[in-house]
Design a protein around this motif. Structure first.
Motif, PDB file in Angstrom:
ATOM      1  N   LYS A 195       1.420   8.642  -2.488  1.00 19.68           N
ATOM      2  CA  LYS A 195       0.916   9.451  -1.369  1.00 19.68           C
ATOM      3  C   LYS A 195       2.048   9.617  -0.358  1.00 19.68           C
TER       4      LYS A 195
ATOM      5  N   ASP B  98       0.809  -1.216   0.000  1.00 19.24           N
ATOM      6  CA  ASP B  98       0.000   0.000   0.000  1.00 19.24           C
ATOM      7  C   ASP B  98       0.848   1.275   0.000  1.00 19.24           C
TER       8      ASP B  98
ATOM      9  N   LEU C  16      -9.955   2.062  -3.612  1.00 25.62           N
ATOM     10  CA  LEU C  16      -9.014   1.571  -2.597  1.00 25.62           C
ATOM     11  C   LEU C  16      -9.516   1.838  -1.184  1.00 25.62           C
TER      12      LEU C  16
ATOM     13  N   GLU D 177      -6.659  10.688  -7.164  1.00 27.72           N
ATOM     14  CA  GLU D 177      -7.879  10.294  -6.462  1.00 27.72           C
ATOM     15  C   GLU D 177      -9.073  11.209  -6.751  1.00 27.72           C
TER      16      GLU D 177
ATOM     17  N   LYS E 270      -3.110  -2.541  -7.298  1.00 23.59           N
ATOM     18  CA  LYS E 270      -3.093  -1.160  -6.793  1.00 23.59           C
ATOM     19  C   LYS E 270      -2.460  -0.227  -7.820  1.00 23.59           C
TER      20      LYS E 270
ATOM     21  N   ARG F   1      -9.645   5.797  -7.950  1.00 17.33           N
ATOM     22  CA  ARG F   1      -8.726   5.474  -6.844  1.00 17.33           C
ATOM     23  C   ARG F   1      -9.486   5.310  -5.523  1.00 17.33           C
TER      24      ARG F   1
HETATM   25  N1  GLY Z   1      -4.125   3.765   0.545  1.00 12.50           N
HETATM   26  C1  GLY Z   1      -5.027   4.061  -0.516  1.00 12.50           C
HETATM   27  C2  GLY Z   1      -4.394   4.834  -1.618  1.00 12.50           C
HETATM   28  O1  GLY Z   1      -3.189   4.831  -1.769  1.00 12.50           O
HETATM   29  O2  GLY Z   1      -5.073   5.480  -2.351  1.00 12.50           O
END
Ligand code: GLY
Length: 353
Positions: free
Chosen positions: A131, A125, A230, A223, A213, A227
């Motif tokens: 992120k 993750d 997730l 996002e 992912k 996204r």
């Molecule tokens: N942990 C979810 C993401 O990276 O969007």
């Protein structure tokens, strides 16, 4: 966003050498926390690049993913002569890849960095998808940027040093990815046995999980839409984590995700006709391997209040990612509190509490 190079190998030292041989940099910094400094860095000390690198260290744990640690990392890089032409390796779990990635992204307006996740949770993750950031004023991941590591080296070589609880924590995120992908992936994960100790098989499952992912992130790096898939399991997971924290009995994030997946499987059945056979498979697996998160009907309102304050909520509604079937993703489902209470009832039946 530039394409992230993700390498799967159990020979991390060779991977470091082959990646670094093609890069130009004047100084290499390896960011660790005190755990990875003592337990993981020595395993790579024979590598000539690592032997020449400057180690930058901060205290472990989410409570240290803060401005003080960030300032200390910037200071250590600056005092050791870091420039725009330097390179950073983040060696650690999610706290190190989040904070180290943010430190690298902001030092002299940004220097490149490589992630070497040392926990299953960070491999599956945090280290993937760009992120980065820190907690600020009591709020998790309040300050940060999207900026991907140029390269990520994923290995199960370090997992032997981790408590089983840590491995299970990461596995819950893998199960989430399997549910987002489809039935075959789910089956493979639900058949996994933690007592097998089979790290090669785990690496195969991990590779597929990371690719799921990475594929979602490629479609929506910042996002704005898909996204949010997730977030499956995470509305309940975050509420359970906050609730447990308020009771002074904190729970591991991955465990909260496992329990949150049971809630979302139930909600998916109520709202999107998700086949009940999957609810039982998921609940059995979770109960057997993670036990149950316990709460009573007197706690429902408090949990719902926490869900209304979740980051994903825009105006106090309860927002969940659900499934019509494994692989059939429904983002931004709004759940009425009465429906959530029914899901809590069924969860408690399934978990025998
Ligand atoms: N942990 C979810 C993401 O990276 O969007």
């Amino acid at each position: 966003m530039q394409h992230q190079n993700i390498l799967f190998t159990n020979n991390v030292s060779d991977a470091i050498s082959s990646i670094l041989a093609s890069k130009e940099f004047n100084r290499l910094f390896v960011i660790t926390d005190s755990n990875t400094r003592h337990h993981v860095l020595p395993l790579l000390a024979h590598n000539p690049y690592i032997a020449d690198a400057v180690n930058v260290n901060f205290e472990p744990g989410d409570i240290h993913k803060n401005l003080n640690s960030l300032a200390s990392v910037w200071t250590q890089i600056g005092e050791a002569g870091g420039t725009r032409h330097s390179l950073v390796i983040n060696l650690g779990g999610g706290v190190v890849t989040d904070l180290g990635g943010f430190a690298a992204s902001t030092f002299k307006r940004g220097i490149p960095f490589i992630n070497i996740p040392t926990t299953l949770l960070s491999a599956v993750d945090a280290a993937i998808g760009g992120k980065t950031g820190i907690n600020f004023r009591g709020l998790k991941n309040e300050i940060g940027v999207f900026n991907e590591a140029s390269d990520v080296i994923i290995s199960t070589a370090f997992l032997g040093t981790l408590p089983l609880e840590e491995v299970k924590s990461g596995f819950a995120e893998m199960l989430k990815h399997g549910l987002l992908k489809g039935s075959d992936s789910c089956e493979a994960l639900l058949n996994y046995r933690f007592d097998s100790g089979d790290h090669d098989h785990l690496l195969t499952l991990l590779k597929e999980s990371v690719e799921i992912k990475a594929d979602v992130v490629r479609q929506d790096p910042h996002e704005h839409g898909i996204r949010r898939a997730l977030n499956l399991g995470h509305t309940a997971a975050h509420a359970f984590e906050s609730f447990a924290m308020q009771q002074n009995a904190p729970i591991a994030h991955g465990y909260a995700v496992a329990w949150g997946l049971v809630i979302d499987a139930v909600l998916s059945h109520f709202v999107c006709s998700f086949d009940s056979k999957w609810i039982y498979r998921i609940a059995d697996f979770v109960l057997k391997n993670y036990g149950a998160f316990r709460f009573t009907c007197d706690d429902y309102d408090a949990l719902i209040r926490l869900m209304r304050h979740d980051k994903k909520s825009r105006q106090g509604e309860i927002n969940c990612t659900l499934l019509g079937a494994p692989g059939d993703i429904r983002i931004d489902c709004e759940i009425a509190p009465e429906v959530m209470k029914e899901a809590f009832d069924l969860y408690r039946d399934l978990m025998h509490i």
